[in-house]
Design a protein around this motif. Sequence first.
Motif, short mmCIF file in Angstrom:
data_model
loop_
_atom_site.label_atom_id
_atom_site.label_comp_id
_atom_site.label_asym_id
_atom_site.label_seq_id
_atom_site.Cartn_x
_atom_site.Cartn_y
_atom_site.Cartn_z
N LEU A 38 3.95 22.71 -63.67
CA LEU A 38 4.10 23.35 -64.97
C LEU A 38 2.75 23.87 -65.46
O LEU A 38 1.76 23.14 -65.45
CB LEU A 38 4.66 22.36 -66.00
CG LEU A 38 6.05 21.79 -65.70
CD1 LEU A 38 6.44 20.78 -66.78
CD2 LEU A 38 7.08 22.90 -65.62
N ARG A 39 2.72 25.11 -65.92
CA ARG A 39 1.48 25.69 -66.40
C ARG A 39 1.00 25.01 -67.68
O ARG A 39 1.79 24.55 -68.51
CB ARG A 39 1.65 27.19 -66.69
CG ARG A 39 1.80 28.04 -65.47
CD ARG A 39 1.37 29.48 -65.75
NE ARG A 39 1.77 29.95 -67.06
CZ ARG A 39 2.89 30.61 -67.32
NH1 ARG A 39 3.75 30.84 -66.35
NH2 ARG A 39 3.16 31.03 -68.53
N ARG A 63 7.06 29.79 -66.20
CA ARG A 63 6.44 28.63 -66.86
C ARG A 63 6.10 27.56 -65.83
O ARG A 63 5.17 26.77 -66.02
CB ARG A 63 7.42 28.07 -67.90
CG ARG A 63 6.99 26.75 -68.55
CD ARG A 63 5.82 26.95 -69.48
NE ARG A 63 5.48 25.74 -70.20
CZ ARG A 63 4.66 24.80 -69.77
NH1 ARG A 63 4.08 24.94 -68.60
NH2 ARG A 63 4.38 23.74 -70.48
N THR A 65 -0.49 33.43 -67.22
CA THR A 65 0.10 33.29 -65.89
C THR A 65 -0.97 32.95 -64.86
O THR A 65 -2.15 33.21 -65.05
CB THR A 65 0.81 34.59 -65.48
OG1 THR A 65 -0.15 35.65 -65.44
CG2 THR A 65 1.92 34.93 -66.45
N ILE A 117 1.67 28.55 -71.78
CA ILE A 117 2.84 29.36 -71.48
C ILE A 117 2.51 30.84 -71.43
O ILE A 117 3.15 31.62 -70.73
CB ILE A 117 3.96 29.08 -72.50
CG1 ILE A 117 5.26 29.72 -72.04
CG2 ILE A 117 3.58 29.57 -73.89
CD1 ILE A 117 6.45 29.32 -72.86
N TYR A 118 1.48 31.28 -72.16
CA TYR A 118 1.20 32.71 -72.24
C TYR A 118 0.20 33.17 -71.18
O TYR A 118 -0.14 34.34 -71.11
CB TYR A 118 0.65 33.07 -73.63
CG TYR A 118 -0.57 32.29 -74.04
CD1 TYR A 118 -1.84 32.68 -73.63
CD2 TYR A 118 -0.45 31.16 -74.83
CE1 TYR A 118 -2.97 31.96 -74.00
CE2 TYR A 118 -1.57 30.42 -75.21
CZ TYR A 118 -2.82 30.82 -74.80
OH TYR A 118 -3.92 30.10 -75.16
#
Length: 258
Positions: A189-190, A232, A196, A193-194
Amino acid sequence: MPISFLDLPRELRDQIYDALWVSTPKISLLDHPSMGRIITCYKSLLTPEAALPLWLLTSKQILSEATEQMIRHGTWTVRLRSEYDEQRAGKVLSPVLARRLTVTLTHPLEGPRPRWPHVIQEATLRPSKENVECLARVMSQVSSTNNARDVRLVLELVREEPNARIDLSPLEVASCLKPGLQKLEVVVLREQIYRTYSAAFVETIGAEVKRVGNKVMGSDEDPSIGGFFQDRGFVYAFKKPGEMELCRVDSAVGGVGC
């Protein structure tokens, strides 16, 4: 003469247990700020979470048979924090019993964040010492019964570092679940979220997950890879060839399941 519930054939009792479990919300077995969180669910995603249902404690036989039903179809979700205590994991419905288990490493991957990039050219990101110790305890606990068939390891808050190496060797502790383990998923999971991941970082993660996953499964296969929620996160799935797939019913990582 009326018959009791326990006079019914076992097949009918199992159907009734199934209906009862489906209408039961997720069960909270442990929720502690430093020890972690453990919930279990059947085929239902009803919320809010609840304690053990009272019908489960009607008799020892019902407790035993209904627990067997949960073991066959339920999913246990363990969120590791700094002081996971296997002794408090639950007496009746415990991750020890789990065929399907999700373990989430809640700390970000650790690694040097150099103030002067020209001094330290490469950062190695790896699970935190606390998460590694807790994961080892969970795996040791679960392996004692040889029940686990479908295991998901979730890495939360994975950040990208320039020229970073990824070391997920601590996940290899799941090798203790062989030979019963049929499916392994590693979820990344990153952190934000915004933001990449770059293609190079995705490739680095994928290569390390493949190495670790094949070490755990004792194979040399390319995992299936899936993304979710606008990238995400990524799910890397390893399966034993020829094994029947175990269908998950939980949504521990934002709706990822089958």
